[in-house]
Design an enzyme around this catalytic site. Structure first.
Site, mmCIF file in Angstrom:
data_model
loop_
_atom_site.group_PDB
_atom_site.id
_atom_site.type_symbol
_atom_site.label_atom_id
_atom_site.label_comp_id
_atom_site.label_asym_id
_atom_site.label_seq_id
_atom_site.Cartn_x
_atom_site.Cartn_y
_atom_site.Cartn_z
ATOM 1 N N THR A 39 -3.250 0.130 -4.656
ATOM 2 C CA THR A 39 -2.997 -0.989 -3.746
ATOM 3 C C THR A 39 -1.564 -0.935 -3.261
ATOM 4 O OG1 THR A 39 -2.148 -2.516 -5.440
ATOM 5 C CG2 THR A 39 -4.542 -2.431 -5.127
ATOM 6 N N ASP A 40 -1.306 -1.621 -2.171
ATOM 7 C CA ASP A 40 0.076 -1.986 -1.869
ATOM 8 C C ASP A 40 0.454 -3.075 -2.869
ATOM 9 O OD1 ASP A 40 2.553 -2.196 -0.643
ATOM 10 O OD2 ASP A 40 1.752 -2.458 1.378
ATOM 11 N N ALA A 41 1.690 -3.513 -2.846
ATOM 12 C CA ALA A 41 2.153 -4.482 -3.842
ATOM 13 C C ALA A 41 1.273 -5.733 -3.834
ATOM 14 C CB ALA A 41 3.604 -4.854 -3.562
ATOM 15 N N LEU A 42 0.810 -6.122 -4.998
ATOM 16 C CA LEU A 42 -0.078 -7.270 -5.104
ATOM 17 C C LEU A 42 0.668 -8.596 -5.200
ATOM 18 C CD1 LEU A 42 -2.899 -5.831 -7.384
ATOM 19 C CD2 LEU A 42 -2.908 -6.161 -4.900
#
Length: 552
Positions: A309-312
């Protein structure tokens, strides 16, 4: 594909899940299947054995990449002991100097080796270069758009290889780069010059070249942000972009770099927190979309590498669900690693509950864990020697690295306008310097042999960065032209600044504000650098097409 013999035995002896065994067979063609003992036919030995030794807590840990704490290993001990994460990501607050960074890396790896199955960490960083560069030490290269302006994949390889050497010296084994987004919106607030350009073929070539150079140097590259963040006017760090683009347009303009990366067997792909209604009619961003991740990236493109993921902790993914639910939904979508979980405890609890309730099977968890472990083995993370903090400073001070950065910057310098042959200025010409980066630009011009003055100038050099709609940045250009002085604009961000100055005599785009880019611009003004760059994007408001670039 038939499972190679070593893996058939491993699956029998280690009681791996059917899906995990299938994955091993798919990613490891044997010589009997027409493969050869190359990168493509890499055969992991340690990864399946490690998976067999793990309990569910260890497995969930491998799915998480957490934000590093403080500047010392001791400050990360509790985090590693509690969650046994698959990796940590470094930010500016964690980094002060070469020896300190290397010591931090060595220390957290030592702590990780003592936890659970003793799996070494991915130690990652956003060192794209240019705008997004976390290291306070080492070599500063121009942004990706500058590399795109060179039109030369060799420059992409040079930038990545040099950066990789410095990351290796610091014990960092993963870089969240390159950006494969195609920047088709001049008003994009988050991508812009982080992109190689607006031509999907150009972006494809550059992204694959950089990713390959990182991997060859032992650094895991992460191609981002699938399915594409280049046509947004909202920053997903603060909001949720919606890209309502027809699928055929997306396939033509934004998919090609990711397809090329998949075809090249890139190590990892990062998702984007964007909604694309034409790809998935649901209301979740791509990061949480089974239709986009499992359906398109995994199914249609055939990607079986690590998906992160990109930053959550970004607002673009936290609109409608709790932090724990987001973690579960990302795994359901086909993601393998969860980056920068804002509440790791909530994520662990939610994933554990999902497994206990058969919402997520442990077999599904095994698939992702095995992908992570296989990648760690392929890039040498599982058996890496400890980094030497005492040697880090010397590695980052190699003069060849600075030369490499200047080479890329010089090759990127793009002369877009040169009315009446204004440039290069005559040796010893007097210039007044104003605008963005004026002090550093003045120093570079003086170094190039021009006389920097405050009065009696022959020409005015004005630095800009995002000048469209900026009265403050337009003022020095208008004032100089009102005095009858010729003006040379040095655009240090997107070349779209030309739209703000339709009548300016000289316009140089260098696509970055790092020192080597200002030196390249000064070299063009003084005639010491031949401008060979070409625009990697269109400038719609100035009616200038990609590919434009003047010489002397």
């Amino acid at each position: 594909m038939r499972l190679p013999a070593p893996y058939a035995l491993a699956c029998v002896g280690l009681a791996l899940s059917t899906a995990a065994c299938t994955l091993l067979g798919e990613v490891n063609p044997s010589e009997e299947d027409g493969g050869s003992p190359t990168e493509e036919s890499f055969e992991p030995v340690l990864a399946p054995r490690l998976l067999e030794e793990m309990d569910l807590g260890d497995k969930i840990g491998q799915l998480m990449v957490l934000t590093a704490q403080g500047t010392t290993a001791a400050e990360n001990a509790a985090l590693i002991e509690t969650y046994r994460p698959g990796g940590l990501i470094y930010f500016d607050a964690n980094l002060t100097g070469a020896e300190q960074i290397a010591s931090l890396s060595a220390g957290v790896q030592e702590i990780a080796a003592e936890q659970g199955a003793g799996v070494p960490l991915f130690l990652g960083i956003d060192q794209e270069q240019g705008l997004v560069a976390r290291l306070p030490v080492g070599t500063s290269f121009p942004d990706a758009m500058a590399v795109g302006a060179t039109g030369d994949t060799g420059q992409a390889v040079l930038r990545a290889t040099t950066t990789a050497a410095e990351l290796n010296a610091l014990g960092i084994n993963l870089n969240y780069a390159p950006v494969a987004d195609v920047n088709t919106d001049p008003d994009n607030p988050v991508i812009g010059i982080r992109s190689f350009g607006s031509d999907p073929a150009l972006v494809s070539e550059m992204a694959v070249a950089e990713a390959g150079a990182y991997a060859e140097a032992g650094i895991v590259p992460v191609v981002k942000h699938f399915p594409g963040h280049g046509d947004t006017d909202v920053d997903s760090h603060t909001g949720l972009p919606v890209i309502d683009m027809p699928r055929d347009e997306w396939e033509a303009e934004h998919l090609p770099p990711f397809r090329a990366a998949v075809d090249a067997g890139v190590d990892a792909v990062m998702t984007a927190h964007v909604i694309m209604p034409q790809l998935d009619a649901g209301t979740d961003p791509a990061t949480l979309s089974p239709a986009i991740i499992d359906g398109i990236l995994r199914g249609e493109l055939g990607y079986d590498g690590v998906v992160t993921t990109d930053a959550l902790n970004m607002e673009g993914v936290r609109q409608d669900h709790t932090d724990g639910e987001i973690a579960v939904r990302a795994l359901e979508a086909g993601v393998d690693q969860l980056l920068m979980l804002p509440d790791p405890a909530a994520a662990v609890a939610a994933i554990t509950e999902a497994v206990e309730q058969d919402r997520l099977t442990e077999e599904r968890i095994d698939e992702s864990v095995l992908r992570v472990l296989v990648l760690k083995e392929r890039r040498g993370v599982l058996e890496a020697d400890p980094v030497d903090p005492a040697a880090a400073e010397a590695a980052l001070s190699d003069p060849a690295h600075a030369e490499a950065a200047q080479t890329v910057a010089d090759a990127s310098a793009t002369l877009v306008r040169n009315e009446s042959g204004l440039l290069p200025l005559a040796a010893g010409a007097r210039v007044r310097v104003e605008g963005t980066g004026a002090d550093r630009l003045a120093g570079a011009l003086a170094e190039a042999g021009l006389e920097v003055v405050t009065e009696g100038a022959d020409a005015v050099v004005v630095g800009t960065n995002g000048a469209r709609g900026s009265a403050e940045q337009s003022a020095p250009v208008e004032a100089a032209r009102a005095q009858g002085l010729p003006v040379v604009v040095v655009a240090q961000g997107g070349p779209y600044d030309l739209e703000a100055f339709p009548g300016v005599e000289g316009f140089i785009a260098v696509y970055s504000s790092v020192d080597v880019s200002l030196a390249a611009a000064a070299g063009v003004v003084a005639g010491e650098v031949e401008p060979t760059g070409t625009l990697p994007v269109d400038i719609p408001g100035a009616d200038v097409a990609a590919g434009t670039g003047l010489g002397f």
